[in-house]
Write an enzyme that holds these catalytic residues in place. Structure first.
Site, PDB file in Angstrom:
ATOM      1  CG  ASP A  45       1.880  -1.503  -3.531  1.00  0.00           C
ATOM      2  OD1 ASP A  45       1.978  -2.299  -4.078  1.00  0.00           O
ATOM      3  OD2 ASP A  45       3.418  -1.539  -3.459  1.00  0.00           O
ATOM      4  CB  CYS A  52       0.642  -8.675  -3.810  1.00  0.00           C
ATOM      5  SG  CYS A  52      -0.293  -8.457  -3.155  1.00  0.00           S
TER       6      CYS A  52
END
Length: 119
Positions: free
Chosen positions: A48, A75
């Site tokens: 992540d 993201c």
């Protein structure tokens, strides 16, 4: 299941240093390009990264590790594409599944959850 908490880049660097020491001890023997000692024998890697994506150390660990699966939470769309070029291009991973999650309605920010599997 073993869970390690901390910075992935630091863990990757430590793992690669251990692997290099392990490989150095095998002079004269044929060795695999994958990490094979008991402390490095993992099937799944969960990453992540920040918006900038994976750093070179973590990408290198993905490519040289024993991981058959990488679960990638992202993201950063541009960084995800760049990391896919490395992991799916040179690294021999394929995208198995992908989900895009709109956590912030009304903005262009989305989270991507991707399952990669080694070919």
């Amino acid at each position: 299941v073993q869970v390690f908490r901390g910075d992935a880049a630091e863990w990757a660097a430590k793992t690669l240093r251990r692997q290099r020491k392990h490989d150095d001890k095998k002079i004269g023997e044929s060795s695999s390009s994958k990490c094979t000692d008991d402390n490095n024998n993992f099937d799944i890697l969960l990453v992540d990264p920040p918006r900038d994506g994976l750093n070179n150390t973590v990408c290198d660990m993905c490519l040289k590790g024993t991981f058959d699966h990488v679960i990638y939470v992202s993201c950063g769309r541009r960084a995800l594409l760049r990391d896919f070029a490395i992991l799916c291009g040179m690294g021999g991973f394929n995208v198995v599944d992908l989900a895009v999650i709109d956590l912030f309605p009304g903005t262009d920010a989305v989270e991507s959850l991707v399952h990669l599997k080694r070919r």
